[in-house]
Scaffold this active site. Sequence first.
Site, short mmCIF file in Angstrom:
data_model
loop_
_atom_site.label_atom_id
_atom_site.label_comp_id
_atom_site.label_asym_id
_atom_site.label_seq_id
_atom_site.Cartn_x
_atom_site.Cartn_y
_atom_site.Cartn_z
CE LYS A 158 -4.02 -1.54 2.61
NZ LYS A 158 -4.81 -1.20 3.82
N GLY A 164 -8.72 6.18 -2.07
CA GLY A 164 -9.65 5.86 -3.15
C GLY A 164 -9.25 4.60 -3.90
N GLY A 165 -8.59 3.68 -3.20
CA GLY A 165 -8.23 2.41 -3.82
C GLY A 165 -6.98 2.49 -4.70
CD GLU A 200 -2.43 -3.02 6.09
OE1 GLU A 200 -3.36 -3.40 5.36
OE2 GLU A 200 -2.49 -2.03 6.82
CG HIS A 208 -14.91 -1.32 4.75
ND1 HIS A 208 -13.75 -0.73 4.29
CD2 HIS A 208 -15.58 -0.34 5.41
CE1 HIS A 208 -13.73 0.54 4.65
NE2 HIS A 208 -14.84 0.81 5.33
CD GLU A 275 -12.47 3.58 5.70
OE1 GLU A 275 -13.43 4.15 5.15
OE2 GLU A 275 -11.48 3.15 5.07
CD GLU A 287 -8.36 5.01 4.47
OE1 GLU A 287 -7.42 5.80 4.24
OE2 GLU A 287 -9.26 4.81 3.66
NE ARG A 291 -12.89 11.77 3.52
CZ ARG A 291 -13.53 10.65 3.25
NH1 ARG A 291 -14.84 10.56 3.48
NH2 ARG A 291 -12.90 9.60 2.77
NE ARG A 337 -20.72 5.39 -1.44
CZ ARG A 337 -19.52 5.83 -1.12
NH1 ARG A 337 -18.75 6.38 -2.05
NH2 ARG A 337 -19.06 5.72 0.11
P1 ADP Z 1 -8.15 3.62 0.41
O1 ADP Z 1 -7.63 4.73 1.25
O2 ADP Z 1 -7.55 3.62 -0.96
O3 ADP Z 1 -9.65 3.55 0.38
P2 ADP Z 1 -8.01 1.48 2.40
O4 ADP Z 1 -6.77 1.20 3.18
O5 ADP Z 1 -9.14 2.13 3.11
O6 ADP Z 1 -7.61 2.27 1.07
O7 ADP Z 1 -8.54 0.12 1.78
C1 ADP Z 1 -9.60 0.12 0.87
C2 ADP Z 1 -10.10 -1.29 0.65
O8 ADP Z 1 -9.04 -2.15 0.20
C3 ADP Z 1 -10.64 -1.98 1.88
O9 ADP Z 1 -11.97 -1.62 2.17
C4 ADP Z 1 -10.49 -3.43 1.47
O10 ADP Z 1 -11.50 -3.75 0.54
C5 ADP Z 1 -9.18 -3.46 0.73
N1 ADP Z 1 -8.04 -3.75 1.64
C6 ADP Z 1 -7.25 -2.85 2.26
N2 ADP Z 1 -6.33 -3.45 3.03
C7 ADP Z 1 -6.51 -4.78 2.92
C8 ADP Z 1 -5.89 -5.95 3.50
N3 ADP Z 1 -4.85 -5.85 4.35
N4 ADP Z 1 -6.39 -7.16 3.16
C9 ADP Z 1 -7.41 -7.27 2.30
N5 ADP Z 1 -8.04 -6.23 1.72
C10 ADP Z 1 -7.61 -5.00 2.02
#
Ligand code: ADP
Length: 448
Positions: A158, A164-165, A200, A208, A275, A287, A291, A337
């Site tokens: 990451k 935003g993915g 991770e 989620h 989250e 994270e 907001r 949405r």
């Molecule tokens: P962003 O800030 O881009 O939204 P996040 O860290 O919130 O990123 O993660 C977004 C999504 O990615 C999560 O809701 C989940 O679907 C997937 N994800 C993130 N981390 C993991 C992980 N360690 N294992 C599996 N899926 C993950």
Amino acid sequence: MFQKILIANRGEIALRVIRACAEMGIKSVAVHSTADADAMHVRLADESVCIGPPSSTLSYLSFPAIISAAEITGADAIHPGYGFLSENAAFVQIVEDHGLSFIGPTAEHIRVMGDKITAKETMKALGVPVVPGSDGGVPDYETAVTVAEEIGYPVIIKATAGGGGKGMKLAKSPAELETAFRTARAEGKANFGNAEVYIEKYLGKPRHIEVQVFGDGKGHAVHLGERDCSLQRRHQKVLEEAPGPAIDAETRARIGKTCAEAVARINYIGAGTIEFLFEDGEFYFIEMNTRLQVEHPVTEGIFGVDLVREQIRVAQGLPLSFEQDDLQVNGHSIEVRINAEKLPNFTPSPGTIGMYHAPGGLGVRMDSALYGGYSIPPYYDSLIGKLIVHGRDRDEALSRLSRALGEIVIEGIDTTLPLFDALLAEEDILTGNYDIHWLEKWLAAHNG
Ligand code: ADP
């Protein structure tokens, strides 16, 4: 007390804030790009200022344009909505340097939580459970190899500045690590100007689950339960519900308390979302969003509170208008949405709205800036509305959702509405049996 609030945003969230201001007797100022001159937020606000051309960099993201608009109109405070400048620490600093109030957390908290590595370290130190992974950034591929071996495959790389993915890559085996590592770095660099990444453990089938917290900035905070946002496409939420179908009252109270205590200890002010991925009864922090979230209405639905009003209150130094014990879950809420996108590939579908009819009736809320004849500009996010339903229990909320979907009319453009009709025919959706991969798998199976 605030007399006038400028809303540095557009679309449904701008309306959401304008409505809260109106109910509190506070004047509202809309800002808009030239592409949004006919937008609903401009019409509903008490005043409006054109802040630049269509490109958001030159309008909704322009510090000087927004600060000047606030100064010209004599606004006391700025509400950023979500997206745009809502998590921009430098903007908060500038707002405050100009003697204005920012309706949101401090620049320092935004900075800490905006960097995923420091956010994770901070939360861990505050007693919040985190996903097993590298302690901090992973500087090079060789280190990544060692760290991934230690954690065990599959792993996810990451970008620390990601969102935003974007900047997130899965490596199922050592053979996939190098590409994942380099792509995550490149995406982090290209999208967020920061190539730092961390690693991770990749969780196989988590849900989620996110906890809504609210702080008064003076060491007191409460939680407003959780939302289940597991239905995602490309890491973007599609449907959210509260309470989470997989979370019982005891679990809610436990994780909620952990989160509320954590943000109280850092004197957090305003709305925040912590989250988690939730698997086999365990929570893993991913994270914190500093907001108001797109999906905040489902929380408002089950607790009967106005979160924007609360944001405005605490930004003026007032106490929260509820205590933890006042917050009892009442029924069930679901949000879908609605995007201006054409199925099955979710390709953007801006254009001019023909007829528009919003659903209504008991337990139905439609947050949208649409109107008949409105031209959706192609420059911004494709979210054009949120349909939120509330029922005494999950089954009632689902039947209400189905009924409300049957009433909506949005002509002239393609939308994601048909997706929800299809989802409501699925047993797993009706029983709440889904994880974060459910929707992608379902879409793959249905779009063949
Ligand atoms: P962003 O800030 O881009 O939204 P996040 O860290 O919130 O990123 O993660 C977004 C999504 O990615 C999560 O809701 C989940 O679907 C997937 N994800 C993130 N981390 C993991 C992980 N360690 N294992 C599996 N899926 C993950």
